[in-house]
Structure formats: C-alpha cells, structure tokens
Design a protein around this motif. Sequence first.
Motif, PDB file in Angstrom:
ATOM      1  N   THR A 161       0.843  -1.207   0.000  1.00 44.24           N
ATOM      2  CA  THR A 161       0.000   0.000   0.000  1.00 44.24           C
ATOM      3  C   THR A 161       0.868   1.244   0.000  1.00 44.24           C
ATOM      4  O   THR A 161       0.584   2.227  -0.695  1.00 44.24           O
ATOM      5  CB  THR A 161      -0.933   0.013   1.228  1.00 44.24           C
ATOM      6  OG1 THR A 161      -1.742  -1.162   1.209  1.00 44.24           O
ATOM      7  CG2 THR A 161      -1.822   1.238   1.233  1.00 44.24           C
ATOM      8  N   ARG A 162       1.956   1.178   0.744  1.00 46.24           N
ATOM      9  CA  ARG A 162       2.876   2.320   0.815  1.00 46.24           C
ATOM     10  C   ARG A 162       3.458   2.626  -0.555  1.00 46.24           C
ATOM     11  O   ARG A 162       3.531   3.780  -0.967  1.00 46.24           O
ATOM     12  CB  ARG A 162       3.985   2.006   1.823  1.00 46.24           C
ATOM     13  CG  ARG A 162       4.898   3.175   2.124  1.00 46.24           C
ATOM     14  CD  ARG A 162       5.747   2.881   3.342  1.00 46.24           C
ATOM     15  NE  ARG A 162       6.563   4.026   3.718  1.00 46.24           N
ATOM     16  CZ  ARG A 162       7.069   4.212   4.924  1.00 46.24           C
ATOM     17  NH1 ARG A 162       6.823   3.340   5.885  1.00 46.24           N
ATOM     18  NH2 ARG A 162       7.814   5.272   5.190  1.00 46.24           N
ATOM     19  N   GLU A 163       3.855   1.594  -1.283  1.00 51.98           N
ATOM     20  CA  GLU A 163       4.403   1.817  -2.623  1.00 51.98           C
ATOM     21  C   GLU A 163       3.364   2.403  -3.562  1.00 51.98           C
ATOM     22  O   GLU A 163       3.657   3.305  -4.355  1.00 51.98           O
ATOM     23  CB  GLU A 163       4.954   0.506  -3.193  1.00 51.98           C
ATOM     24  CG  GLU A 163       6.305   0.114  -2.634  1.00 51.98           C
ATOM     25  CD  GLU A 163       6.988  -0.957  -3.464  1.00 51.98           C
ATOM     26  OE1 GLU A 163       6.488  -1.279  -4.566  1.00 51.98           O
ATOM     27  OE2 GLU A 163       8.021  -1.474  -3.016  1.00 51.98           O
ATOM     28  N   ARG A 164       2.127   1.918  -3.496  1.00 54.20           N
ATOM     29  CA  ARG A 164       1.076   2.458  -4.359  1.00 54.20           C
ATOM     30  C   ARG A 164       0.841   3.940  -4.070  1.00 54.20           C
ATOM     31  O   ARG A 164       0.664   4.750  -4.996  1.00 54.20           O
ATOM     32  CB  ARG A 164      -0.228   1.669  -4.164  1.00 54.20           C
ATOM     33  CG  ARG A 164      -0.223   0.286  -4.797  1.00 54.20           C
ATOM     34  CD  ARG A 164      -1.631  -0.253  -4.947  1.00 54.20           C
ATOM     35  NE  ARG A 164      -2.326  -0.371  -3.681  1.00 54.20           N
ATOM     36  CZ  ARG A 164      -2.298  -1.451  -2.905  1.00 54.20           C
ATOM     37  NH1 ARG A 164      -1.603  -2.508  -3.280  1.00 54.20           N
ATOM     38  NH2 ARG A 164      -2.974  -1.491  -1.769  1.00 54.20           N
ATOM     39  N   LEU A 165       0.857   4.301  -2.800  1.00 53.21           N
ATOM     40  CA  LEU A 165       0.596   5.693  -2.445  1.00 53.21           C
ATOM     41  C   LEU A 165       1.816   6.581  -2.685  1.00 53.21           C
ATOM     42  O   LEU A 165       1.668   7.773  -2.936  1.00 53.21           O
ATOM     43  CB  LEU A 165       0.120   5.773  -1.003  1.00 53.21           C
ATOM     44  CG  LEU A 165      -1.259   5.122  -0.801  1.00 53.21           C
ATOM     45  CD1 LEU A 165      -1.643   5.099   0.669  1.00 53.21           C
ATOM     46  CD2 LEU A 165      -2.321   5.857  -1.600  1.00 53.21           C
ATOM     47  N   GLN A 166       3.004   6.016  -2.638  1.00 52.84           N
ATOM     48  CA  GLN A 166       4.182   6.758  -3.090  1.00 52.84           C
ATOM     49  C   GLN A 166       4.027   7.118  -4.563  1.00 52.84           C
ATOM     50  O   GLN A 166       4.340   8.246  -4.984  1.00 52.84           O
ATOM     51  CB  GLN A 166       5.449   5.933  -2.880  1.00 52.84           C
ATOM     52  CG  GLN A 166       5.887   5.816  -1.431  1.00 52.84           C
ATOM     53  CD  GLN A 166       6.992   4.789  -1.244  1.00 52.84           C
ATOM     54  OE1 GLN A 166       7.408   4.125  -2.181  1.00 52.84           O
ATOM     55  NE2 GLN A 166       7.464   4.647  -0.019  1.00 52.84           N
ATOM     56  N   ASN A 167       3.536   6.166  -5.341  1.00 52.40           N
ATOM     57  CA  ASN A 167       3.290   6.439  -6.760  1.00 52.40           C
ATOM     58  C   ASN A 167       2.240   7.537  -6.935  1.00 52.40           C
ATOM     59  O   ASN A 167       2.348   8.384  -7.838  1.00 52.40           O
ATOM     60  CB  ASN A 167       2.826   5.167  -7.475  1.00 52.40           C
ATOM     61  CG  ASN A 167       3.926   4.135  -7.585  1.00 52.40           C
ATOM     62  OD1 ASN A 167       5.111   4.463  -7.552  1.00 52.40           O
ATOM     63  ND2 ASN A 167       3.545   2.871  -7.714  1.00 52.40           N
ATOM     64  N   LEU A 168       1.223   7.537  -6.060  1.00 53.70           N
ATOM     65  CA  LEU A 168       0.186   8.572  -6.119  1.00 53.70           C
ATOM     66  C   LEU A 168       0.782   9.950  -5.821  1.00 53.70           C
ATOM     67  O   LEU A 168       0.491  10.930  -6.517  1.00 53.70           O
ATOM     68  CB  LEU A 168      -0.929   8.247  -5.129  1.00 53.70           C
ATOM     69  CG  LEU A 168      -2.027   9.307  -4.976  1.00 53.70           C
ATOM     70  CD1 LEU A 168      -2.783   9.495  -6.290  1.00 53.70           C
ATOM     71  CD2 LEU A 168      -2.982   8.928  -3.853  1.00 53.70           C
ATOM     72  N   ILE A 169       1.617  10.038  -4.783  1.00 57.86           N
ATOM     73  CA  ILE A 169       2.267  11.306  -4.448  1.00 57.86           C
ATOM     74  C   ILE A 169       3.122  11.781  -5.611  1.00 57.86           C
ATOM     75  O   ILE A 169       3.114  12.971  -5.968  1.00 57.86           O
ATOM     76  CB  ILE A 169       3.108  11.154  -3.165  1.00 57.86           C
ATOM     77  CG1 ILE A 169       2.191  10.968  -1.952  1.00 57.86           C
ATOM     78  CG2 ILE A 169       4.002  12.386  -2.965  1.00 57.86           C
ATOM     79  CD1 ILE A 169       2.926  10.610  -0.669  1.00 57.86           C
ATOM     80  N   LEU A 170       3.847  10.852  -6.219  1.00 57.33           N
ATOM     81  CA  LEU A 170       4.682  11.198  -7.368  1.00 57.33           C
ATOM     82  C   LEU A 170       3.842  11.729  -8.528  1.00 57.33           C
ATOM     83  O   LEU A 170       4.184  12.735  -9.166  1.00 57.33           O
ATOM     84  CB  LEU A 170       5.466   9.958  -7.815  1.00 57.33           C
ATOM     85  CG  LEU A 170       6.449  10.140  -8.953  1.00 57.33           C
ATOM     86  CD1 LEU A 170       7.548  11.102  -8.574  1.00 57.33           C
ATOM     87  CD2 LEU A 170       7.042   8.795  -9.356  1.00 57.33           C
ATOM     88  N   GLU A 171       2.719  11.083  -8.766  1.00 54.51           N
ATOM     89  CA  GLU A 171       1.819  11.506  -9.850  1.00 54.51           C
ATOM     90  C   GLU A 171       1.251  12.899  -9.583  1.00 54.51           C
ATOM     91  O   GLU A 171       1.189  13.748 -10.488  1.00 54.51           O
ATOM     92  CB  GLU A 171       0.691  10.478  -9.985  1.00 54.51           C
ATOM     93  CG  GLU A 171      -0.314  10.783 -11.064  1.00 54.51           C
ATOM     94  CD  GLU A 171      -1.438   9.758 -11.092  1.00 54.51           C
ATOM     95  OE1 GLU A 171      -2.581  10.157 -11.371  1.00 54.51           O
ATOM     96  OE2 GLU A 171      -1.172   8.566 -10.809  1.00 54.51           O
ATOM     97  N   ILE A 172       0.855  13.149  -8.337  1.00 57.73           N
ATOM     98  CA  ILE A 172       0.291  14.452  -7.977  1.00 57.73           C
ATOM     99  C   ILE A 172       1.358  15.541  -8.103  1.00 57.73           C
ATOM    100  O   ILE A 172       1.104  16.630  -8.634  1.00 57.73           O
ATOM    101  CB  ILE A 172      -0.285  14.406  -6.554  1.00 57.73           C
ATOM    102  CG1 ILE A 172      -1.570  13.562  -6.553  1.00 57.73           C
ATOM    103  CG2 ILE A 172      -0.572  15.808  -6.014  1.00 57.73           C
ATOM    104  CD1 ILE A 172      -2.080  13.213  -5.190  1.00 57.73           C
ATOM    105  N   TRP A 173       2.568  15.261  -7.620  1.00 57.66           N
ATOM    106  CA  TRP A 173       3.659  16.235  -7.723  1.00 57.66           C
ATOM    107  C   TRP A 173       3.940  16.578  -9.188  1.00 57.66           C
ATOM    108  O   TRP A 173       4.095  17.741  -9.546  1.00 57.66           O
ATOM    109  CB  TRP A 173       4.920  15.667  -7.064  1.00 57.66           C
ATOM    110  CG  TRP A 173       6.159  16.469  -7.346  1.00 57.66           C
ATOM    111  CD1 TRP A 173       6.445  17.715  -6.867  1.00 57.66           C
ATOM    112  CD2 TRP A 173       7.248  16.091  -8.187  1.00 57.66           C
ATOM    113  NE1 TRP A 173       7.669  18.131  -7.356  1.00 57.66           N
ATOM    114  CE2 TRP A 173       8.180  17.163  -8.164  1.00 57.66           C
ATOM    115  CE3 TRP A 173       7.541  14.950  -8.939  1.00 57.66           C
ATOM    116  CZ2 TRP A 173       9.375  17.121  -8.881  1.00 57.66           C
ATOM    117  CZ3 TRP A 173       8.737  14.912  -9.648  1.00 57.66           C
ATOM    118  CH2 TRP A 173       9.628  15.985  -9.617  1.00 57.66           C
ATOM    119  N   SER A 174       3.967  15.559 -10.037  1.00 53.83           N
ATOM    120  CA  SER A 174       4.285  15.775 -11.446  1.00 53.83           C
ATOM    121  C   SER A 174       3.175  16.526 -12.168  1.00 53.83           C
ATOM    122  O   SER A 174       3.429  17.456 -12.937  1.00 53.83           O
ATOM    123  CB  SER A 174       4.537  14.433 -12.141  1.00 53.83           C
ATOM    124  OG  SER A 174       5.604  13.738 -11.548  1.00 53.83           O
ATOM    125  N   SER A 175       1.926  16.133 -11.928  1.00 51.10           N
ATOM    126  CA  SER A 175       0.817  16.693 -12.693  1.00 51.10           C
ATOM    127  C   SER A 175       0.430  18.094 -12.235  1.00 51.10           C
ATOM    128  O   SER A 175      -0.013  18.913 -13.038  1.00 51.10           O
ATOM    129  CB  SER A 175      -0.402  15.765 -12.616  1.00 51.10           C
ATOM    130  OG  SER A 175      -0.871  15.650 -11.277  1.00 51.10           O
TER     131      SER A 175
END
Length: 245
Positions: A161-175
């Motif tokens: 779950t932590r890895e999935r939400l790290q990906n979410l944070i990365l996506e939000i930062w980028s977009s």
Amino acid sequence: MIALERVDLTFSHDGRTNAVLSDISFSIADGESCAIIGPSGCGKTSLLFLLAGILKPTRGAVQVSDRQHCGTMLQHFGLFPWKTVAANIGLGLQLKGVSRLQIGTRVVELMDEMGLNGFENYFPGQLSGGMQQRVAMARVLAVNPKILLMDEPLSALDALTRERLQNLILEIWSSKHLTTVLVTHSIEEAVFLGRTIIVLSNRPGRIVTIAENPGAGRPDYRQSTQFFQRCSQLRAILREECHGY
C-alpha cells in the motif's frame, strides 16, 4: 519557493533550554521535491512545522513565498472521525468560507480523482489505511496548494500500500507542479520521492549533507541501479553520522 538561513530552534522547559535544530540553511526551488531524513528525535517534524508557520525559529530566517497556499499532511492523516469522507475533504474549503455549492463540486472532483467514489458517506474508521491517506490527500488538494508539506504520511501502511501511495504522491507532484517537502524515516521513500535529500544528524538536528537525486520523479526509478546506489550511499552516511540506522 522556500529558503532557510542559519535557523536554530530551542525550547525551554523547567528552566532548561533544549536545542532541537542548529544552524539549518537550505533552499527549495519552485516545483521541486525535497525529502528530509534522519534519526528519531532529530527535529524533522519541528523543521516541517517551521515551514508551515506553526513554529517560529529561535534564530535565523524562514522564508516561504506562498504560505497561504500551503497544505500540510500529518503523520496519522489528521482526519476527524466524526465527519464523513465528503465532510473531511471539504473542511478546508469550509474554513475559507467557500460556498456549499462550490465545496460540493470540488469534493466530487477530488473523490473521482482519488478513487473514492461511493465512499462519500463513510467515516474514516470504516476505511482502510490506504483509503484514509487518499482522503487526507484530497483534503489538502481541495484548497489548491502550491506547497505540499508531508510528515511521514505513509508510515503506518503496509509495504505494498505504501508503494502504491508513493506512486500517487509522485503523480500528484508531477501533474500539479507542486513544491513538496516530505519528512520520512525511510531511506527508500526519500530516494524515490525527493529530488533533493536533506540528511539531519542526531539532536540537535544539523544538516549532515544535502544530496542531489535527479532520478527521483520517474515511476521506474525503484528498479534502477542508480536508485540502489543512492540508497546505499545515504545509508552509509546515516550509519556513520547518526547512529540511528
């Protein structure tokens, strides 16, 4: 976007002065991501609170160019258990005096964006840790921040779950082109999410090193040789300097 110069932070208790942070200087450019790591008790959260304006430095200067558009995520999400998912997401907008119609529209948008459709009338205690984190993220994004401050927001989650939400944070930062500052105990998390990594010493926290990490920001960075090399380098620094890793 963010600049600190020769910052100290001390607290007085029972006639004693306790030093928390010592001689902290760094800057973060607009749209960049920074991770702060160090041993327990070194002042990481206090440093984040200085950036948020919750604490004031004992000495030195803290400059944040747009603190009014600054969103903060706390370690245990900070959700109100008696409010529904929709009410939690809209709380910041409500406090800003935004109309109910505008709040409702924004909440619907964010629930769709965060994958929370159908859970608007649930309470936080009825959600998994990962979903609670999504609600907390939606509440921060509701006010359209330009700066996102995060205090170990994923520490209580399981590894996947932590890895999935790290990906979410990365996506939000980028977009959304946010300036982000993440406090974490995890070297791997810091390397995955921080294009700049600040390593603090044992208390009183001082900067041991500021490591540039240009590979951060790529979804596939975890699988690269550079990722493992950077993690190993930081672990060696922390073991030598901090005695807490």
